[in-house]
Scaffold this active site. Sequence first.
Site, PDB file in Angstrom:
ATOM      1  N   ASN A   1     -48.695 -32.531 -77.090  1.00 16.19           N
ATOM      2  CA  ASN A   1     -47.728 -31.898 -77.972  1.00 16.19           C
ATOM      3  C   ASN A   1     -46.899 -30.835 -77.244  1.00 16.19           C
ATOM      4  O   ASN A   1     -47.429 -29.876 -76.692  1.00 16.19           O
ATOM      5  CB  ASN A   1     -48.472 -31.266 -79.149  1.00 16.19           C
ATOM      6  CG  ASN A   1     -47.588 -31.071 -80.369  1.00 16.19           C
ATOM      7  OD1 ASN A   1     -46.410 -31.383 -80.354  1.00 16.19           O
ATOM      8  ND2 ASN A   1     -48.182 -30.564 -81.437  1.00 16.19           N
TER       9      ASN A   1
ATOM     10  N   HIS B   1     -56.509 -30.673 -94.413  1.00 16.97           N
ATOM     11  CA  HIS B   1     -55.944 -29.343 -94.204  1.00 16.97           C
ATOM     12  C   HIS B   1     -55.385 -28.791 -95.516  1.00 16.97           C
ATOM     13  O   HIS B   1     -54.272 -29.126 -95.911  1.00 16.97           O
ATOM     14  CB  HIS B   1     -54.818 -29.402 -93.182  1.00 16.97           C
ATOM     15  CG  HIS B   1     -55.263 -29.650 -91.784  1.00 16.97           C
ATOM     16  ND1 HIS B   1     -54.443 -29.419 -90.699  1.00 16.97           N
ATOM     17  CD2 HIS B   1     -56.440 -30.086 -91.276  1.00 16.97           C
ATOM     18  CE1 HIS B   1     -55.106 -29.716 -89.586  1.00 16.97           C
ATOM     19  NE2 HIS B   1     -56.312 -30.132 -89.924  1.00 16.97           N
TER      20      HIS B   1
ATOM     21  N   TYR C   1     -48.936 -19.955 -88.514  1.00 18.33           N
ATOM     22  CA  TYR C   1     -49.288 -21.269 -87.993  1.00 18.33           C
ATOM     23  C   TYR C   1     -50.560 -21.775 -88.679  1.00 18.33           C
ATOM     24  O   TYR C   1     -51.536 -21.050 -88.827  1.00 18.33           O
ATOM     25  CB  TYR C   1     -49.507 -21.198 -86.483  1.00 18.33           C
ATOM     26  CG  TYR C   1     -49.814 -22.538 -85.855  1.00 18.33           C
ATOM     27  CD1 TYR C   1     -48.793 -23.412 -85.535  1.00 18.33           C
ATOM     28  CD2 TYR C   1     -51.126 -22.927 -85.607  1.00 18.33           C
ATOM     29  CE1 TYR C   1     -49.057 -24.643 -84.976  1.00 18.33           C
ATOM     30  CE2 TYR C   1     -51.399 -24.166 -85.053  1.00 18.33           C
ATOM     31  CZ  TYR C   1     -50.372 -25.025 -84.731  1.00 18.33           C
ATOM     32  OH  TYR C   1     -50.640 -26.246 -84.194  1.00 18.33           O
TER      33      TYR C   1
ATOM     34  N   HIS D   1     -57.524 -20.172 -84.571  1.00 13.08           N
ATOM     35  CA  HIS D   1     -56.410 -20.406 -83.657  1.00 13.08           C
ATOM     36  C   HIS D   1     -56.403 -19.455 -82.462  1.00 13.08           C
ATOM     37  O   HIS D   1     -55.330 -19.036 -82.006  1.00 13.08           O
ATOM     38  CB  HIS D   1     -55.066 -20.347 -84.402  1.00 13.08           C
ATOM     39  CG  HIS D   1     -54.853 -21.524 -85.310  1.00 13.08           C
ATOM     40  ND1 HIS D   1     -54.731 -21.401 -86.671  1.00 13.08           N
ATOM     41  CD2 HIS D   1     -54.774 -22.849 -85.058  1.00 13.08           C
ATOM     42  CE1 HIS D   1     -54.574 -22.593 -87.221  1.00 13.08           C
ATOM     43  NE2 HIS D   1     -54.597 -23.498 -86.258  1.00 13.08           N
TER      44      HIS D   1
ATOM     45  N   GLU E   1     -63.671 -22.150 -86.360  1.00 15.69           N
ATOM     46  CA  GLU E   1     -63.143 -22.839 -85.173  1.00 15.69           C
ATOM     47  C   GLU E   1     -62.242 -21.918 -84.352  1.00 15.69           C
ATOM     48  O   GLU E   1     -61.491 -21.112 -84.912  1.00 15.69           O
ATOM     49  CB  GLU E   1     -62.334 -24.062 -85.633  1.00 15.69           C
ATOM     50  CG  GLU E   1     -61.625 -24.808 -84.528  1.00 15.69           C
ATOM     51  CD  GLU E   1     -60.648 -25.839 -85.064  1.00 15.69           C
ATOM     52  OE1 GLU E   1     -59.852 -26.349 -84.246  1.00 15.69           O
ATOM     53  OE2 GLU E   1     -60.659 -26.123 -86.273  1.00 15.69           O
TER      54      GLU E   1
ATOM     55  N   ARG F   1     -64.849 -29.933 -80.131  1.00 14.32           N
ATOM     56  CA  ARG F   1     -63.571 -30.192 -80.784  1.00 14.32           C
ATOM     57  C   ARG F   1     -62.570 -30.971 -79.930  1.00 14.32           C
ATOM     58  O   ARG F   1     -61.419 -31.137 -80.318  1.00 14.32           O
ATOM     59  CB  ARG F   1     -62.943 -28.849 -81.186  1.00 14.32           C
ATOM     60  CG  ARG F   1     -63.584 -28.223 -82.390  1.00 14.32           C
ATOM     61  CD  ARG F   1     -63.153 -28.913 -83.668  1.00 14.32           C
ATOM     62  NE  ARG F   1     -61.751 -28.640 -83.941  1.00 14.32           N
ATOM     63  CZ  ARG F   1     -60.867 -29.548 -84.339  1.00 14.32           C
ATOM     64  NH1 ARG F   1     -61.224 -30.812 -84.486  1.00 14.32           N
ATOM     65  NH2 ARG F   1     -59.619 -29.204 -84.576  1.00 14.32           N
TER      66      ARG F   1
ATOM     67  N   HIS G   1     -60.709 -33.370 -82.563  1.00 18.36           N
ATOM     68  CA  HIS G   1     -59.357 -32.935 -82.932  1.00 18.36           C
ATOM     69  C   HIS G   1     -58.587 -34.135 -83.495  1.00 18.36           C
ATOM     70  O   HIS G   1     -58.553 -35.191 -82.880  1.00 18.36           O
ATOM     71  CB  HIS G   1     -58.691 -32.410 -81.664  1.00 18.36           C
ATOM     72  CG  HIS G   1     -57.349 -31.806 -81.833  1.00 18.36           C
ATOM     73  ND1 HIS G   1     -57.095 -30.740 -82.662  1.00 18.36           N
ATOM     74  CD2 HIS G   1     -56.166 -32.097 -81.220  1.00 18.36           C
ATOM     75  CE1 HIS G   1     -55.827 -30.400 -82.574  1.00 18.36           C
ATOM     76  NE2 HIS G   1     -55.241 -31.211 -81.713  1.00 18.36           N
TER      77      HIS G   1
ATOM     78  N   ASP H   1     -50.625 -34.784 -83.998  1.00 21.91           N
ATOM     79  CA  ASP H   1     -50.252 -34.961 -82.596  1.00 21.91           C
ATOM     80  C   ASP H   1     -51.209 -35.902 -81.879  1.00 21.91           C
ATOM     81  O   ASP H   1     -51.003 -36.209 -80.708  1.00 21.91           O
ATOM     82  CB  ASP H   1     -50.146 -33.611 -81.871  1.00 21.91           C
ATOM     83  CG  ASP H   1     -51.474 -32.891 -81.753  1.00 21.91           C
ATOM     84  OD1 ASP H   1     -52.123 -32.697 -82.783  1.00 21.91           O
ATOM     85  OD2 ASP H   1     -51.846 -32.509 -80.631  1.00 21.91           O
TER      86      ASP H   1
ATOM     87  N   GLU I   1     -61.582 -34.413 -88.078  1.00 19.75           N
ATOM     88  CA  GLU I   1     -60.335 -33.864 -88.612  1.00 19.75           C
ATOM     89  C   GLU I   1     -59.363 -34.997 -88.913  1.00 19.75           C
ATOM     90  O   GLU I   1     -59.254 -35.959 -88.149  1.00 19.75           O
ATOM     91  CB  GLU I   1     -59.717 -32.914 -87.588  1.00 19.75           C
ATOM     92  CG  GLU I   1     -58.437 -32.239 -88.059  1.00 19.75           C
ATOM     93  CD  GLU I   1     -57.883 -31.256 -87.044  1.00 19.75           C
ATOM     94  OE1 GLU I   1     -57.082 -30.403 -87.432  1.00 19.75           O
ATOM     95  OE2 GLU I   1     -58.266 -31.350 -85.854  1.00 19.75           O
TER      96      GLU I   1
END
Length: 412
Positions: A37, A122, A159, A222, A246, A293, A322, A326, A349
């Site tokens: 990404n 999400h 974000y 994040h 996470e 992850r 993950h 993306d 996820e």
Amino acid sequence: MRIRTADVIVTSPGRNFVTLKITTDDGLSGLGDATLNGRELAVASYLSDHLVPLLLGRDADRIEDTWQYLYRGGYWRRGPVTMAAIAAVDTALWDIKAKAAGMPLYQLLGGRSREGALAYGHASGRDIPELLDSVRSHLAEGFRAVRVQTGVPGLGAVYGVASSAAGTRYDYEPARRAGGGATPAPAEETWDTRAYLRHVPSVFEAVRQEFGPELPLLHDGHHRMTPIQAARLGKDLEPYDLFWLEDATPGEDQAALRLIRSHTTTPLAIGEVFNSIHDYTTLLTERLIDYVRSAVTHTGGITPMRRLLDLAGLYGAKSGMHGPTDISPVGMAAQLHLDLAVHNFGIQEYMRQSPLTLEVFRTSATFQDGLLHPGENPGLGVEIDEEAAARFPYEAAYLPVNRLVDGTVHDW
């Protein structure tokens, strides 16, 4: 089987994807995801200029040998660009091998260990009422686990939250495009960790009050916190029984996890920015994390990801690969086959791809009753419509950059 052609396909049906298509001399083809990404063209060049010439004429059956050849033979090892490129080759060769065997890939990985892969979605909102509506929506779609992210009072766009105070929204891709062929600069967003730490516990209190104690709840930091801040948050969230916290701190600071672990029993997940098993050895052997992850796409492919998950299992850690948009449908399919096969599966996820993306990538994967399944088609179960892909040229897009209230660049 010898490799006859290897084609790099760059397409942007709503967001950018890089796909490698390998075709053998007997007509079998396999796909691999090489999407990185915001740095997609770097991987596309690595493949086209450096790896594709090495693949032509090689035996497509020799997956392990090819992986070692590309990883060790280039001298420069690891790194996201290198590992995404090698991952595409590795995944495409596994796709070919499973098609030659006439089996879905998970059968070659030891067969099925479960009926499907538990997925989390999400859920997010600018404020708590909007977040609760998002959780309800995800439950109505069939999710049995949700990641919870919310806006922070006093901040604008955050974000991980689909909608912003300015009224903009993303459902498939947080990277921003300039439009008209222009090259965009990353958007800059303001961040305040202290305000975030004050707010988040009240968010989880509200979610638990509304949806009860059984729903698995996840949260992504994040990488925004210092070790002591993350330790505080983990402790503050213990009453709400998170499935995991996470990326609490920057991934490269592995010693931070020792401090966090010593202060909280909240389960910890990390690794979406890692690209090698070597990034995990300290974290796993010292039992500093509970979930791995990494993505197949960014960790060198199916071959090394299986090794990583086997190592994790020795130390009681589980998978949590993950899986936002993306990761292309090709990359997600590779993960789903691993999800079915490995013993130490944790959760997957899952963000739904856009309708435009699904015009380009035809996948047999399904989502039903909270579980993902890759399907029973031979190979990965994904094909690419190259004519459709050609209709969506690359368009530069970048994830936002965070600045603290004093203007200092911060982790996203």
